[in-house]
Design an enzyme around this catalytic site. Structure first.
Site, PDB file in Angstrom:
ATOM      1  N   ASN A 132      37.622  39.957  47.340  1.00 42.44           N
ATOM      2  CA  ASN A 132      36.720  38.831  47.478  1.00 42.44           C
ATOM      3  C   ASN A 132      37.447  37.506  47.239  1.00 42.44           C
ATOM      4  OD1 ASN A 132      34.639  37.007  47.520  1.00 42.44           O
ATOM      5  ND2 ASN A 132      33.286  38.151  46.190  1.00 42.44           N
ATOM      6  N   ASP A 133      37.888  37.282  46.003  1.00 45.84           N
ATOM      7  CA  ASP A 133      38.524  35.997  45.701  1.00 45.84           C
ATOM      8  C   ASP A 133      39.765  35.736  46.553  1.00 45.84           C
ATOM      9  OD1 ASP A 133      36.630  35.448  43.794  1.00 45.84           O
ATOM     10  OD2 ASP A 133      37.774  36.351  42.168  1.00 45.84           O
ATOM     11  N   VAL A 134      40.487  36.806  46.915  1.00 43.90           N
ATOM     12  CA  VAL A 134      41.742  36.614  47.646  1.00 43.90           C
ATOM     13  C   VAL A 134      41.515  36.233  49.103  1.00 43.90           C
ATOM     14  CG1 VAL A 134      43.032  38.179  46.151  1.00 43.90           C
ATOM     15  CG2 VAL A 134      42.003  39.070  48.235  1.00 43.90           C
TER      16      VAL A 134
END
Lengths: 490, 98
Positions: A418-420
């Protein structure tokens, strides 16, 4: 290499190699430890490519064998049977654990192993303090040498920090303890105070007369156990790759400190290697998150996922896709880039994912895997999982090698990450992940995003624009189930 | 060995470690951690010395038992660390060329 070794042994012959206590050291013994140290260097060197890595691991084993046998041969052993039993017990436990552990649980295993190195260092330090004669660290007057006391103090301190810190890391990674940061009030002042106390006591321990140093020594040990615990509890789950690398580094410095006490080159070389290895890995992880090492250690990241933006998120429209949609679109595609994250590990979806990739390849689709340096809970975690699922390593790419290819890719398939892939890292200066290098998935023609539900957000607690893009289809399901359904639909 | 020779070895080894570790491919960072963990168990040397010395001096008996526990812990790491590294490395395969 042979010539270098002969040169080294000649050097040892020419300089009167003396133990700290004044007892002569057999130059061949010193050479044997040096050879062990060189073999450890070769063990790490082998890891520069998967082809040479297994030979490297064997070098490491031989090095360890040389170090152990040399030690046993050169000391009058009063308790060989006990030692044999100890090695047998420890060895079988370790061997069985190594055989049984699931690859998704590697971070816990490594954290657990670090705690053992730390504890072993503490035990050796205490043993050396109690029986300094056996370690050759007494001066003519029967006192422990000043330099050895500094090494002992530092050795037990680093060992104890490694132990208690790794135990906390293990409990968090293993789910016995919540991954959420635990914040004590005034923790920075407290931690700083304890650290200063440890350093001050070590200095006092070095200069005080040997008789009566007991309480000082034990206080150093106790405080160090406490600081390891205090340092790791405020650090959240997403920062665990840094923590595990950092503890890896500490376990090395602990071994090096004991190596100084014993004047043992194998221990010093190993300690330095492991210490720098862990430090470099921590640096790589911090850089991949665009965070400073200090801010990771200060802890608390991932605590502030406010519920306010949750309400906002529900209102935004997104497209929901099915396994059939995904199967159809990917079959038509020319190139698919798969981005796995920690969610894939949790769902144990790597095998189903590989099956999906294989079927796509049979359809003539080019399939590549893209791995972010901080994906998973330890450096390289995703690579091991894909390797376990039989994904060839030359289909797996690092962030900087593949990021330019998203513009040409038909499909970006995000599974458990997600964050990446959050473009806010590039555009939103107020985002907690701003500046972190991310995959340019928004440039792909179609994006499939496997996610359990729209409710949760990544560990940084930020919403992700990718969910709401026109070309994005959300596949809301368990990662493993979704991959299996896609395989069926193909 | 005197302190300065030991320190020299240590400093040189740090530099060697720096260059060797930067050349490790990121794909193998997990095996790297497992194998560094295994080799840092070379601390077993210290545990063996403590265990071997026995009760020649005051505190020797306690030191011996601490050493033996240290040997157990380090052995878990040595065998476990090398075995798990071996297991992981065996999984890294290249694409089969047709």
């Amino acid at each position: 290499m042979r010539r270098a070794l002969i040169g080294a042994s000649a050097l040892l012959f020419s300089t009167p190699a003396m133990a700290a206590s004044g007892e002569a050291v057999n130059p061949w013994v010193a050479t044997a430890y040096l050879v062990a140290g060189v073999l450890f260097i070769l063990a790490l060197r082998g890891l520069s490519s998967p082809e040479t890595s297994r030979a490297g691991n064997r070098y490491g084993m031989v090095g360890m064998l040389i170090a152990v046998v040399t030690t046993l041969l050169t000391h009058s052993i009063a308790s060989l049977p006990e030692i044999g039993v100890a090695i047998l017990i420890g060895g079988s436990i370790g061997f069985i654990m190594a055989r049984k552990i699931a690859m998704t649980d590697m971070p816990q295993l490594v954290a657990g192993f670090h705690s053992l190195v730390g504890m072993a260092a503490v035990l050796v330090g205490i043993a050396a303090y109690l029986n300094p004669g056996a370690f050759g660290i007494l001066d003519a007057a029967g006192e422990i040498l000043v330099v050895s006391r500094v090494e002992l103090g530092l050795g037990v301190a680093i060992g104890a920090i490694t132990f208690s810190g790794s135990v906390i890391a293990f409990l968090k990674l293993n789910g016995n303890m919540s991954g959420a940061p635990i914040m004590l009030p005034g923790r920075h002042v407290l931690n700083l105070g304890v650290l200063v106390a440890i350093i001050g006591l070590t200095a006092y321990f070095a200069i005080a007369p040997t008789v009566g140093t007991g309480p000082i020594f034990w206080t150093i040990v106790g405080l160090s156990f406490a600081i390891g615990f205090l340092l790791i509890i405020p650090i959240g789950g997403a920062d665990m790759p840094v923590v595990v690398s950092m503890l890896n580094s500490y376990s090395g410095w602990a071994a090096a400190a004991m190596g100084f006490t014993l004047g043992n080159t194998a221990m010093i070389i190993t300690g330095a290697l492991v210490g720098s290895s862990g430090a470099i890995l921590s640096y790589i992880m911090c850089k991949a998150m665009n965070r400073s090492f200090i801010s990771v250690i200060a802890g608390g990241f991932g605590a502030e996922s406010g519920p306010s933006d949750g309400a906002e998120r529900i209102d935004r429209p997104y497209k929901r896709g099915s396994a059939e949609d995904a199967a159809y679109m990917m079959k038509q595609a020319e190139s698919v880039i798969i981005i796995p994250g920690y969610g894939m590990a949790v769902a144990q979806a790597q095998h189903a994912l590989r099956e999906m990739g294989d079927m796509l390849k049979e359809e003539g689709v080019s399939v590549k895997y893209a791995i972010h340096p901080v994906a998973g809970r330890m450096p390289g975690h995703m690579n091991v999982l894909l390797a376990e699922a039989n994904v060839p390593y030359d289909e797996v790419f690092e962030l900087e090698d593949i990021n330019s290819e998203f513009a040409q890719a038909d499909v970006a398939f995000i599974i458990g990450a997600n964050d990446v892939v959050n473009p806010a890292a590039k555009t939103d200066k107020t985002s907690p992940i701003y500046g972190m290098p991310v995959f340019d998935v928004e440039k792909a023609k179609t994006v499939f995003f496997i996610k359990r539900s729209m409710g949760g957000v990544g560990y940084a607690g930020v919403d992700n624009e990718v969910f709401y893009m026109d070309q994005t289809m959300m596949l809301l399901s368990d990662a493993k189930k979704m991959c299996e359904e896609i395989v069926k639909a193909l | 060995m005197d302190f300065i020779s030991i320190l020299s070895i240590f400093v040189m080894a740090c530099f060697v470690g720096y260059y060797v570790v930067w050349s490790v491919t990121p794909a193998l960072h997990t095996p790297l951690m497992a194998v560094t963990n295994a080799i840092s168990s070379v601390i077993i040397v210290g545990a063996l010395i403590a265990a071997a010395a026995g009760s020649q001096a005051d505190g020797g008996q306690t030191a011996k038992w601490l050493g033996l526990v240290g040997v157990v812990l380090a052995s878990v790491n040595i065998f476990g660390g090398f075995a798990v590294t071996e297991r992981m490395l065996a999984m890294y395969k290249k694409k089969e060329r047709k």
